[in-house]
Write a protein that holds these residues in place. Structure first.
Motif, mmCIF file in Angstrom:
data_model
loop_
_atom_site.group_PDB
_atom_site.id
_atom_site.type_symbol
_atom_site.label_atom_id
_atom_site.label_comp_id
_atom_site.label_asym_id
_atom_site.label_seq_id
_atom_site.Cartn_x
_atom_site.Cartn_y
_atom_site.Cartn_z
ATOM 1 N N GLY A 285 -2.542 9.528 -1.450
ATOM 2 C CA GLY A 285 -2.309 9.090 -0.069
ATOM 3 C C GLY A 285 -3.434 8.218 0.448
ATOM 4 O O GLY A 285 -3.197 7.251 1.194
ATOM 5 N N VAL A 286 -4.658 8.532 0.065
ATOM 6 C CA VAL A 286 -5.811 7.725 0.465
ATOM 7 C C VAL A 286 -5.683 6.301 -0.077
ATOM 8 O O VAL A 286 -5.854 5.321 0.652
ATOM 9 C CB VAL A 286 -7.122 8.372 -0.039
ATOM 10 C CG1 VAL A 286 -8.313 7.439 0.214
ATOM 11 C CG2 VAL A 286 -7.351 9.716 0.627
ATOM 12 N N LEU A 287 -5.375 6.192 -1.360
ATOM 13 C CA LEU A 287 -5.269 4.876 -1.994
ATOM 14 C C LEU A 287 -4.128 4.054 -1.400
ATOM 15 O O LEU A 287 -4.263 2.831 -1.204
ATOM 16 C CB LEU A 287 -5.061 5.043 -3.502
ATOM 17 C CG LEU A 287 -6.232 5.655 -4.277
ATOM 18 C CD1 LEU A 287 -5.862 5.854 -5.746
ATOM 19 C CD2 LEU A 287 -7.481 4.784 -4.165
ATOM 20 N N THR A 288 -3.014 4.691 -1.097
ATOM 21 C CA THR A 288 -1.878 3.986 -0.494
ATOM 22 C C THR A 288 -2.265 3.400 0.863
ATOM 23 O O THR A 288 -1.974 2.238 1.165
ATOM 24 C CB THR A 288 -0.685 4.941 -0.320
ATOM 25 O OG1 THR A 288 -0.257 5.391 -1.608
ATOM 26 C CG2 THR A 288 0.479 4.250 0.381
ATOM 27 N N THR A 289 -2.954 4.198 1.666
ATOM 28 C CA THR A 289 -3.352 3.749 3.002
ATOM 29 C C THR A 289 -4.416 2.659 2.928
ATOM 30 O O THR A 289 -4.372 1.680 3.698
ATOM 31 C CB THR A 289 -3.851 4.941 3.834
ATOM 32 O OG1 THR A 289 -2.807 5.913 3.914
ATOM 33 C CG2 THR A 289 -4.240 4.506 5.233
ATOM 34 N N LEU A 290 -5.360 2.791 2.010
ATOM 35 C CA LEU A 290 -6.373 1.738 1.846
ATOM 36 C C LEU A 290 -5.716 0.411 1.470
ATOM 37 O O LEU A 290 -6.098 -0.654 1.981
ATOM 38 C CB LEU A 290 -7.386 2.145 0.782
ATOM 39 C CG LEU A 290 -8.368 3.266 1.149
ATOM 40 C CD1 LEU A 290 -9.217 3.656 -0.051
ATOM 41 C CD2 LEU A 290 -9.268 2.857 2.321
ATOM 42 N N LYS A 291 -4.720 0.478 0.606
ATOM 43 C CA LYS A 291 -4.008 -0.738 0.210
ATOM 44 C C LYS A 291 -3.284 -1.349 1.399
ATOM 45 O O LYS A 291 -3.323 -2.581 1.619
ATOM 46 C CB LYS A 291 -3.033 -0.425 -0.916
ATOM 47 C CG LYS A 291 -2.307 -1.656 -1.444
ATOM 48 C CD LYS A 291 -1.426 -1.288 -2.635
ATOM 49 C CE LYS A 291 -0.742 -2.548 -3.190
ATOM 50 N NZ LYS A 291 0.115 -2.225 -4.360
ATOM 51 N N GLU A 292 -2.621 -0.509 2.178
ATOM 52 C CA GLU A 292 -1.882 -0.989 3.349
ATOM 53 C C GLU A 292 -2.806 -1.655 4.361
ATOM 54 O O GLU A 292 -2.394 -2.578 5.069
ATOM 55 C CB GLU A 292 -1.160 0.176 4.023
ATOM 56 C CG GLU A 292 0.000 0.745 3.207
ATOM 57 C CD GLU A 292 0.554 2.037 3.789
ATOM 58 O OE1 GLU A 292 1.598 2.494 3.309
ATOM 59 O OE2 GLU A 292 -0.076 2.594 4.730
ATOM 60 N N ARG A 293 -4.047 -1.226 4.397
ATOM 61 C CA ARG A 293 -4.982 -1.749 5.397
ATOM 62 C C ARG A 293 -5.970 -2.746 4.810
ATOM 63 O O ARG A 293 -7.010 -3.056 5.395
ATOM 64 C CB ARG A 293 -5.687 -0.591 6.089
ATOM 65 C CG ARG A 293 -4.636 0.283 6.792
ATOM 66 C CD ARG A 293 -5.144 1.379 7.646
ATOM 67 N NE ARG A 293 -6.022 0.974 8.735
ATOM 68 C CZ ARG A 293 -6.242 1.735 9.821
ATOM 69 N NH1 ARG A 293 -5.601 2.897 9.965
ATOM 70 N NH2 ARG A 293 -7.086 1.343 10.745
ATOM 71 N N GLY A 294 -5.638 -3.261 3.624
ATOM 72 C CA GLY A 294 -6.413 -4.333 3.024
ATOM 73 C C GLY A 294 -7.757 -3.926 2.470
ATOM 74 O O GLY A 294 -8.653 -4.778 2.294
ATOM 75 N N LEU A 295 -7.919 -2.657 2.135
ATOM 76 C CA LEU A 295 -9.207 -2.170 1.641
ATOM 77 C C LEU A 295 -9.123 -1.641 0.207
ATOM 78 O O LEU A 295 -10.037 -0.945 -0.243
ATOM 79 C CB LEU A 295 -9.725 -1.067 2.568
ATOM 80 C CG LEU A 295 -10.105 -1.512 3.991
ATOM 81 C CD1 LEU A 295 -10.409 -0.308 4.870
ATOM 82 C CD2 LEU A 295 -11.293 -2.467 3.961
ATOM 83 N N GLU A 296 -8.093 -1.959 -0.508
ATOM 84 C CA GLU A 296 -7.940 -1.489 -1.885
ATOM 85 C C GLU A 296 -9.091 -1.983 -2.752
ATOM 86 O O GLU A 296 -9.408 -3.175 -2.790
ATOM 87 C CB GLU A 296 -6.619 -1.988 -2.465
ATOM 88 C CG GLU A 296 -6.325 -1.481 -3.863
ATOM 89 C CD GLU A 296 -4.992 -1.983 -4.384
ATOM 90 O OE1 GLU A 296 -4.286 -1.215 -5.054
ATOM 91 O OE2 GLU A 296 -4.658 -3.166 -4.112
ATOM 92 N N GLY A 297 -9.764 -1.051 -3.435
ATOM 93 C CA GLY A 297 -10.874 -1.403 -4.314
ATOM 94 C C GLY A 297 -12.182 -1.667 -3.595
ATOM 95 O O GLY A 297 -13.203 -1.919 -4.241
ATOM 96 N N LYS A 298 -12.173 -1.575 -2.253
ATOM 97 C CA LYS A 298 -13.384 -1.851 -1.472
ATOM 98 C C LYS A 298 -14.090 -0.571 -1.010
ATOM 99 O O LYS A 298 -15.206 -0.644 -0.474
ATOM 100 C CB LYS A 298 -13.035 -2.721 -0.264
ATOM 101 C CG LYS A 298 -12.480 -4.090 -0.645
ATOM 102 C CD LYS A 298 -12.109 -4.895 0.590
ATOM 103 C CE LYS A 298 -11.525 -6.260 0.209
ATOM 104 N NZ LYS A 298 -11.135 -7.047 1.411
ATOM 105 N N VAL A 299 -13.427 0.561 -1.183
ATOM 106 C CA VAL A 299 -13.985 1.853 -0.783
ATOM 107 C C VAL A 299 -14.011 2.763 -2.007
ATOM 108 O O VAL A 299 -13.022 2.852 -2.746
ATOM 109 C CB VAL A 299 -13.129 2.505 0.328
ATOM 110 C CG1 VAL A 299 -13.703 3.869 0.718
ATOM 111 C CG2 VAL A 299 -13.034 1.589 1.546
ATOM 112 N N MET A 300 -15.122 3.428 -2.262
ATOM 113 C CA MET A 300 -15.183 4.373 -3.371
ATOM 114 C C MET A 300 -14.316 5.594 -3.045
ATOM 115 O O MET A 300 -14.384 6.128 -1.933
ATOM 116 C CB MET A 300 -16.619 4.811 -3.632
ATOM 117 C CG MET A 300 -17.530 3.698 -4.111
ATOM 118 S SD MET A 300 -19.167 4.321 -4.601
ATOM 119 C CE MET A 300 -19.772 5.004 -3.044
ATOM 120 N N VAL A 301 -13.494 6.004 -4.021
ATOM 121 C CA VAL A 301 -12.581 7.135 -3.815
ATOM 122 C C VAL A 301 -12.646 8.051 -5.037
ATOM 123 O O VAL A 301 -12.582 7.585 -6.180
ATOM 124 C CB VAL A 301 -11.132 6.660 -3.600
ATOM 125 C CG1 VAL A 301 -10.219 7.864 -3.329
ATOM 126 C CG2 VAL A 301 -11.039 5.656 -2.450
#
Length: 334
Positions: A226-242
């Protein structure tokens, strides 16, 4: 005549162990799973059943679909059918104490598997070391970025493992926080181990902090999804360590692709083997061969086996996940 009598006596004595052996019943062991909510639990089931059968046990298996009352009824049915030991993955760690109470009335032992059962006289507990796991995932991300804004989502508030994970995370973060290098801007437990919860909390994190968040440390791969899906939706995919936990195939692929930072490979095979050996020894009333530590469940100190896990990152997938047989290299690199 003497020879004949001696021969008959010898044959009778020789048959005594065989006749005695016929009276011994195959030990019955019940496995009560909460659900197959992700692939990891199918592996647990397979490993447990395989090890129990190798040790000569008759296996009873039920899955409760995350319904605690259903699991209690399944336990009662297993007890009535002669189970000597129950292996339980609790749904609600407080309500599941009813299973222990029922079992003890019929002299049946209970092993909590992966999840502790609270406020009852639980017999045994076998799990991965969740405090170590929280420390592993946090140590890895802080080694990459020892300064910045961090958020943690340890897991379900109804699962003791989430609290242990939280303790491990904070053991690592606290020195950085005291120096002012890391700012912990969000720390919340979830209602469940689900992607929906991961998305819900990630939206809250981003609404409060915008795109300045550097790391989101999650207690399970389901939450991480769910975290990765939301980061992608908000243009932050790969920009936040998870981070994640359970080494689900899609999450290992996310590490390969650079959208997830690390994961935790839990020692499922070792957990299952240890649990099966303990269950059969208890069912056959043999002396126990393993060493225990203790964990408090709010009522008693439960004899426990805590097994260390392994951190997985982009550089060691082949030597951890693949080498253990958890996933193949072909699966990971599809």
């Amino acid at each position: 005549m003497k020879t004949s009598t001696f021969s008959l006596l010898f044959m009778f004595l020789a048959c005594i162990p065989i006749l005695s052996g016929c009276k011994q019943q195959t030990p019955k062991v019940g496995i009560l799973l909460h659900s197959y909510e992700n692939d990891r639990w199918t592996k647990d089931k397979d490993y447990l059943v395989e090890n129990l059968k190798k040790l000569g046990a008759e296996v009873m298996l039920e899955v409760a679909d995350n319904n605690q009352q259903k699991q209690i009824a399944q336990a009662q049915d297993m007890i009535s059918k002669g189970a000597k030991v129950l292996i339980v993955v609790a749904i609600n760690q407080d309500e599941a104490g009813q299973i222990v109470d029922m079992a003890h009335k019929e002299n049946v032992k209970v092993i909590g598997y992966d999840r502790l059962i609270n406020n009852c006289s639980l017999d045994y507990y076998v799990t991965a070391n969740s405090t170590q796991i929280g420390g592993l995932m946090t140590s890895y991300v802080t080694s990459l970025k020892p300064r910045g804004k961090y958020a943690i989502i340890p897991g379900s508030k109804y699962d003791n493992n989430a609290m242990k994970i939280f303790i491990g995370q904070m053991n690592v973060l606290q020195p950085y926080m005291e120096k002012g290098d890391i700012q912990l801007v969000y720390s919340e437990f979830t209602e469940a181990w689900t992607p929906a919860e991961g998305s819900l909390h990630t939206n809250a994190i981003l609404d409060q902090n915008g795109d300045s968040i550097n790391a989101i440390i999650c207690g399970s791969d389901a939450i991480t999804d769910g975290v990765l899906t939301t980061l992608k939706e908000r243009g932050l995919e790969g920009k936040v360590m998870v981070t994640g936990q359970d080494a689900e195939l899609d999450n290992i692929r996310d590490i390969v692709h650079g959208t997830q930072t690390c994961d935790i490979l839990k020692p499922l095979k070792e957990m299952a083997q240890t649990t099966a050996e303990l269950a059969v020894e208890l069912a056959t009333e043999k002396p126990l061969t393993m060493k225990f530590t203790t964990e408090s469940n709010g009522k008693v100190l439960v004899k426990s086996v805590l097994i260390d896990a392994t951190v997985v990152n982009k550089n060691n997938i082949e030597t951890t996940v693949v080498a253990s047989g958890f996933h193949t290299s072909a699966q990971v690199n599809q």
